[in-house]
Design an enzyme around this catalytic site. Sequence first.
Site, PDB file in Angstrom:
ATOM      1  N   GLY A   1      -2.924   0.306  -5.057  1.00 23.87           N
ATOM      2  CA  GLY A   1      -2.311  -0.651  -4.152  1.00 23.87           C
ATOM      3  C   GLY A   1      -0.816  -0.584  -4.381  1.00 23.87           C
ATOM      4  O   GLY A   1      -0.365  -0.368  -5.518  1.00 23.87           O
ATOM      5  N   ASP A   2      -0.004  -0.746  -3.355  1.00 17.98           N
ATOM      6  CA  ASP A   2       1.411  -0.387  -3.463  1.00 17.98           C
ATOM      7  C   ASP A   2       2.131  -1.064  -4.626  1.00 17.98           C
ATOM      8  O   ASP A   2       2.791  -0.409  -5.439  1.00 17.98           O
ATOM      9  CB  ASP A   2       2.134  -0.611  -2.138  1.00 17.98           C
ATOM     10  CG  ASP A   2       2.253  -2.065  -1.717  1.00 17.98           C
ATOM     11  OD1 ASP A   2       1.411  -2.890  -2.139  1.00 17.98           O
ATOM     12  OD2 ASP A   2       3.174  -2.386  -0.948  1.00 17.98           O
ATOM     13  N   THR A   3       2.013  -2.379  -4.766  1.00 23.15           N
ATOM     14  CA  THR A   3       2.728  -3.055  -5.844  1.00 23.15           C
ATOM     15  C   THR A   3       2.072  -2.816  -7.198  1.00 23.15           C
ATOM     16  O   THR A   3       2.752  -2.856  -8.233  1.00 23.15           O
ATOM     17  CB  THR A   3       2.838  -4.563  -5.575  1.00 23.15           C
ATOM     18  OG1 THR A   3       1.526  -5.113  -5.406  1.00 23.15           O
ATOM     19  CG2 THR A   3       3.678  -4.831  -4.334  1.00 23.15           C
TER      20      THR A   3
ATOM     21  N   ASN B   1       0.692   0.130  -7.946  1.00 24.42           N
ATOM     22  CA  ASN B   1       1.168   1.475  -8.294  1.00 24.42           C
ATOM     23  C   ASN B   1       2.542   1.409  -8.962  1.00 24.42           C
ATOM     24  O   ASN B   1       2.791   2.057  -9.984  1.00 24.42           O
ATOM     25  CB  ASN B   1       1.268   2.347  -7.042  1.00 24.42           C
ATOM     26  CG  ASN B   1      -0.043   2.480  -6.309  1.00 24.42           C
ATOM     27  OD1 ASN B   1      -1.109   2.255  -6.861  1.00 24.42           O
ATOM     28  ND2 ASN B   1       0.029   2.829  -5.034  1.00 24.42           N
TER      29      ASN B   1
ATOM     30  N   ARG C   1     -10.816  -4.919   3.657  1.00 18.56           N
ATOM     31  CA  ARG C   1     -10.118  -5.918   2.852  1.00 18.56           C
ATOM     32  C   ARG C   1     -10.317  -7.338   3.377  1.00 18.56           C
ATOM     33  O   ARG C   1      -9.613  -8.264   2.962  1.00 18.56           O
ATOM     34  CB  ARG C   1      -8.624  -5.593   2.775  1.00 18.56           C
ATOM     35  CG  ARG C   1      -7.934  -5.715   4.083  1.00 18.56           C
ATOM     36  CD  ARG C   1      -6.534  -5.173   4.181  1.00 18.56           C
ATOM     37  NE  ARG C   1      -5.740  -4.944   3.010  1.00 18.56           N
ATOM     38  CZ  ARG C   1      -4.793  -3.995   2.932  1.00 18.56           C
ATOM     39  NH1 ARG C   1      -4.566  -3.210   3.972  1.00 18.56           N
ATOM     40  NH2 ARG C   1      -4.081  -3.853   1.848  1.00 18.56           N
TER      41      ARG C   1
ATOM     42  N   ALA D   1       1.478   7.072  -2.763  1.00 22.05           N
ATOM     43  CA  ALA D   1       2.295   6.429  -3.803  1.00 22.05           C
ATOM     44  C   ALA D   1       3.641   7.103  -4.020  1.00 22.05           C
ATOM     45  O   ALA D   1       4.315   6.824  -5.014  1.00 22.05           O
ATOM     46  CB  ALA D   1       1.542   6.331  -5.133  1.00 22.05           C
TER      47      ALA D   1
ATOM     48  N   ASP E   1       6.096   4.221  -3.874  1.00 20.13           N
ATOM     49  CA  ASP E   1       5.824   3.290  -4.968  1.00 20.13           C
ATOM     50  C   ASP E   1       6.327   3.849  -6.297  1.00 20.13           C
ATOM     51  O   ASP E   1       6.914   3.127  -7.111  1.00 20.13           O
ATOM     52  CB  ASP E   1       4.324   3.015  -5.084  1.00 20.13           C
ATOM     53  CG  ASP E   1       3.697   2.576  -3.777  1.00 20.13           C
ATOM     54  OD1 ASP E   1       4.403   1.966  -2.951  1.00 20.13           O
ATOM     55  OD2 ASP E   1       2.494   2.847  -3.583  1.00 20.13           O
TER      56      ASP E   1
END
Length: 303
Positions: free
Chosen positions: A35-37, A39, A109, A261, A264
């Site tokens: 998940g972006d944050t 990562n 999700r 990613a 990220d």
Amino acid sequence: MTARQISPRIISVGEAMIELAPGDAPASFSMGFAGDTLNTAWYLRRALPAGWSVDYLSAVGTDAVSTRMLDFLTDAGIGTAHLARLPDRTVGLYMIELKDGERSFSYWRGQSAARRLAEDRARLDRAFAGAGVIYLSGITLAVLEGAGRATLHAALRTARAAGGIVVFDPNLRPRLWPDGAAMCDAVMEAAALADIVLPSHEDEATHFGDADPAATAARYAAAGAGLVVVKNGGGEILTLTEGKSAHHAPVVVERVVDSTAAGDSFNAGFLGAWLTGQDLSASVQAGAGLAAHVIGHRGALCP
């Protein structure tokens, strides 16, 4: 060279998900968490010295896969004290499909607990208290239910007033929003609360109509960001701070295996260097070098 004079604690805010990434065998997938944050938090934990702490703020379920995710974060050295556990929710899932190194995603999700990560203002205030850096993204904003976005914004204002630095990656994902206008309005509202903004020019050009990276940087600086770093795929990276812009050469990438990613990990490499006292040029190179390494491997997280 010395570390910047802020509290050596970062808290990353967002949605951690189950990742199904293509395996080596045809039609095979491996399971992980990303998940972006998340990562960025994972790579930051590796980029920063031991004196720094990296925490993750989100919400998960009470089921077995949620517990497994918590164990994964703990094993990675990421603090989990600020992850709420909701018995009526679980964690979201996404699947990566690759073609010539470029990825596409399918998501599940709807029952993600992270959609309720910002419903408790007191919990946000406790999490942000004493943090030197609070990191979030446009995806963080997009997944929140109800009044969560307004509650998060209020907590960020309080944290900034206490000396915390807010770092924001717009990470524009139109499929998560009712329409493009709602996405752009929400992103700029959050950018006005940020000290550092880390946009990707290709996305910004598509959705804001920016003619070039300089236009992207100028728009976020006008919103109030003191430092803007514009990622630009394989092109030059632009920084803008205190009215002064600079162009930075990218790291040459010989082969892209999986671009998941990329942004990220750039953010993590950049912040890890910048927060420990390196100058802008060295910090950009650290971010670009880490991203170049990551896109040479499958999946969001790699050694």
